[in-house]
Design an enzyme around this catalytic site. Sequence first.
Site, PDB file in Angstrom:
ATOM      1  N   CYS A   8       0.867  -1.187   0.000  1.00 22.00           N
ATOM      2  CA  CYS A   8       0.000   0.000   0.000  1.00 22.00           C
ATOM      3  C   CYS A   8       0.900   1.232   0.000  1.00 22.00           C
ATOM      4  O   CYS A   8       2.085   1.121  -0.345  1.00 22.00           O
ATOM      5  CB  CYS A   8      -0.981  -0.024   1.177  1.00 22.00           C
ATOM      6  SG  CYS A   8      -0.237   0.019   2.817  1.00 22.00           S
ATOM      7  N   ASN A  11       2.227   1.498   4.338  1.00 22.28           N
ATOM      8  CA  ASN A  11       2.520   0.219   5.017  1.00 22.28           C
ATOM      9  C   ASN A  11       2.190   0.275   6.510  1.00 22.28           C
ATOM     10  O   ASN A  11       2.860  -0.348   7.326  1.00 22.28           O
ATOM     11  CB  ASN A  11       3.990  -0.207   4.805  1.00 22.28           C
ATOM     12  CG  ASN A  11       4.293  -1.648   5.200  1.00 22.28           C
ATOM     13  OD1 ASN A  11       5.409  -1.954   5.629  1.00 22.28           O
ATOM     14  ND2 ASN A  11       3.340  -2.537   5.098  1.00 22.28           N
ATOM     15  N   CYS A  13      -1.582   0.885   7.360  1.00 26.23           N
ATOM     16  CA  CYS A  13      -3.032   0.617   7.486  1.00 26.23           C
ATOM     17  C   CYS A  13      -3.455  -0.653   6.744  1.00 26.23           C
ATOM     18  O   CYS A  13      -3.752  -1.675   7.362  1.00 26.23           O
ATOM     19  CB  CYS A  13      -3.846   1.803   6.971  1.00 26.23           C
ATOM     20  SG  CYS A  13      -3.595   3.347   7.874  1.00 26.23           S
ATOM     21  N   ARG A  14      -3.493  -0.584   5.395  1.00 26.33           N
ATOM     22  CA  ARG A  14      -4.103  -1.666   4.620  1.00 26.33           C
ATOM     23  C   ARG A  14      -3.201  -2.881   4.426  1.00 26.33           C
ATOM     24  O   ARG A  14      -3.628  -4.019   4.649  1.00 26.33           O
ATOM     25  CB  ARG A  14      -4.546  -1.139   3.243  1.00 26.33           C
ATOM     26  CG  ARG A  14      -5.670  -0.138   3.320  1.00 26.33           C
ATOM     27  CD  ARG A  14      -5.827   0.613   2.008  1.00 26.33           C
ATOM     28  NE  ARG A  14      -4.661   1.435   1.708  1.00 26.33           N
ATOM     29  CZ  ARG A  14      -4.443   2.072   0.579  1.00 26.33           C
ATOM     30  NH1 ARG A  14      -5.326   1.970  -0.396  1.00 26.33           N
ATOM     31  NH2 ARG A  14      -3.356   2.797   0.407  1.00 26.33           N
ATOM     32  N   SER A  15      -1.947  -2.671   3.982  1.00 24.48           N
ATOM     33  CA  SER A  15      -1.116  -3.850   3.685  1.00 24.48           C
ATOM     34  C   SER A  15      -0.747  -4.650   4.945  1.00 24.48           C
ATOM     35  O   SER A  15      -0.730  -5.883   4.883  1.00 24.48           O
ATOM     36  CB  SER A  15       0.110  -3.505   2.829  1.00 24.48           C
ATOM     37  OG  SER A  15       0.957  -2.592   3.455  1.00 24.48           O
ATOM     38  N   ASP A 122      -8.838   3.713   1.502  1.00 22.55           N
ATOM     39  CA  ASP A 122      -7.761   3.923   2.477  1.00 22.55           C
ATOM     40  C   ASP A 122      -8.323   4.438   3.803  1.00 22.55           C
ATOM     41  O   ASP A 122      -8.834   5.562   3.873  1.00 22.55           O
ATOM     42  CB  ASP A 122      -6.757   4.928   1.902  1.00 22.55           C
ATOM     43  CG  ASP A 122      -5.456   4.893   2.677  1.00 22.55           C
ATOM     44  OD1 ASP A 122      -5.467   4.480   3.855  1.00 22.55           O
ATOM     45  OD2 ASP A 122      -4.429   5.269   2.098  1.00 22.55           O
TER      46      ASP A 122
HETATM   47  P1  4NP Z   1      -1.890   2.889   3.971  1.00 22.42           P
HETATM   48  O1  4NP Z   1      -2.551   4.256   4.507  1.00 22.42           O
HETATM   49  O2  4NP Z   1      -1.304   3.204   2.614  1.00 22.42           O
HETATM   50  O3  4NP Z   1      -3.036   1.943   3.898  1.00 22.42           O
HETATM   51  O4  4NP Z   1      -0.841   2.504   5.002  1.00 22.42           O
HETATM   52  C1  4NP Z   1      -1.878   5.479   4.561  1.00 22.42           C
HETATM   53  C2  4NP Z   1      -0.997   5.725   5.586  1.00 22.42           C
HETATM   54  C3  4NP Z   1      -0.360   6.961   5.656  1.00 22.42           C
HETATM   55  C4  4NP Z   1      -0.634   7.941   4.707  1.00 22.42           C
HETATM   56  C5  4NP Z   1      -1.520   7.682   3.677  1.00 22.42           C
HETATM   57  C6  4NP Z   1      -2.145   6.446   3.602  1.00 22.42           C
HETATM   58  N1  4NP Z   1      -0.018   9.226   4.786  1.00 22.42           N
HETATM   59  O5  4NP Z   1      -0.350  10.095   3.972  1.00 22.42           O
HETATM   60  O6  4NP Z   1       0.865   9.418   5.651  1.00 22.42           O
END
Ligand code: 4NP
Length: 163
Positions: A8, A11, A13-15, A122
């Site tokens: 993702c 790294n 939240c989703r992955s 997300d």
């Molecule tokens: P992820 O979510 O890609 O599912 O881990 C996010 C985590 C952090 C951010 C964006 C999405 N950020 O902008 O910091």
Amino acid sequence: MIRVLFVCLGNICRSPMAEAIMRDLIEERGLTSKIKVDSAGTSSNHVGETPHKGTREKLKEMNISTSGMKARQLSTSDLDFNYIVCMDTSNVKNTRDMLHAHDNTKIFRFLDLTPHKKDVPDPWYTGDFQETYELCVEGCEALLERILEEKGLLYPCYCTRSQ
Ligand code: 4NP
């Protein structure tokens, strides 16, 4: 050994959600010696961090471990993985760019394995970790079936049964 990488953006939240669910599923099916799972982010913004509180709390509620999980950034050596499973369309594009692998079919969008055929929204923006969890469970079940089918692991008992 079959190696699966979830990707993702951050790294956190989703992955990691998908990684922990997939590992749990693999343990449940007695396949830990056959399939290994990891995850990475296309950005370096959260390297070294534990999964997001929303991901940790949802997984804890479901009795799924996040022990030892730390965010890392995708690197060119990750092209060694057999399945590179991306949470959304932009992750697919960025992963193909970073790994110099534009025509590589082992890099694909997670929910294209399911009837949803959409991005995993997300939760960093939506705040909805329940939705992330449910979609990751569906995706992981579909992914495991795909792997077992493709790698000829669906009916292992037939190989050893004497006639
Ligand atoms: P992820 O979510 O890609 O599912 O881990 C996010 C985590 C952090 C951010 C964006 C999405 N950020 O902008 O910091």
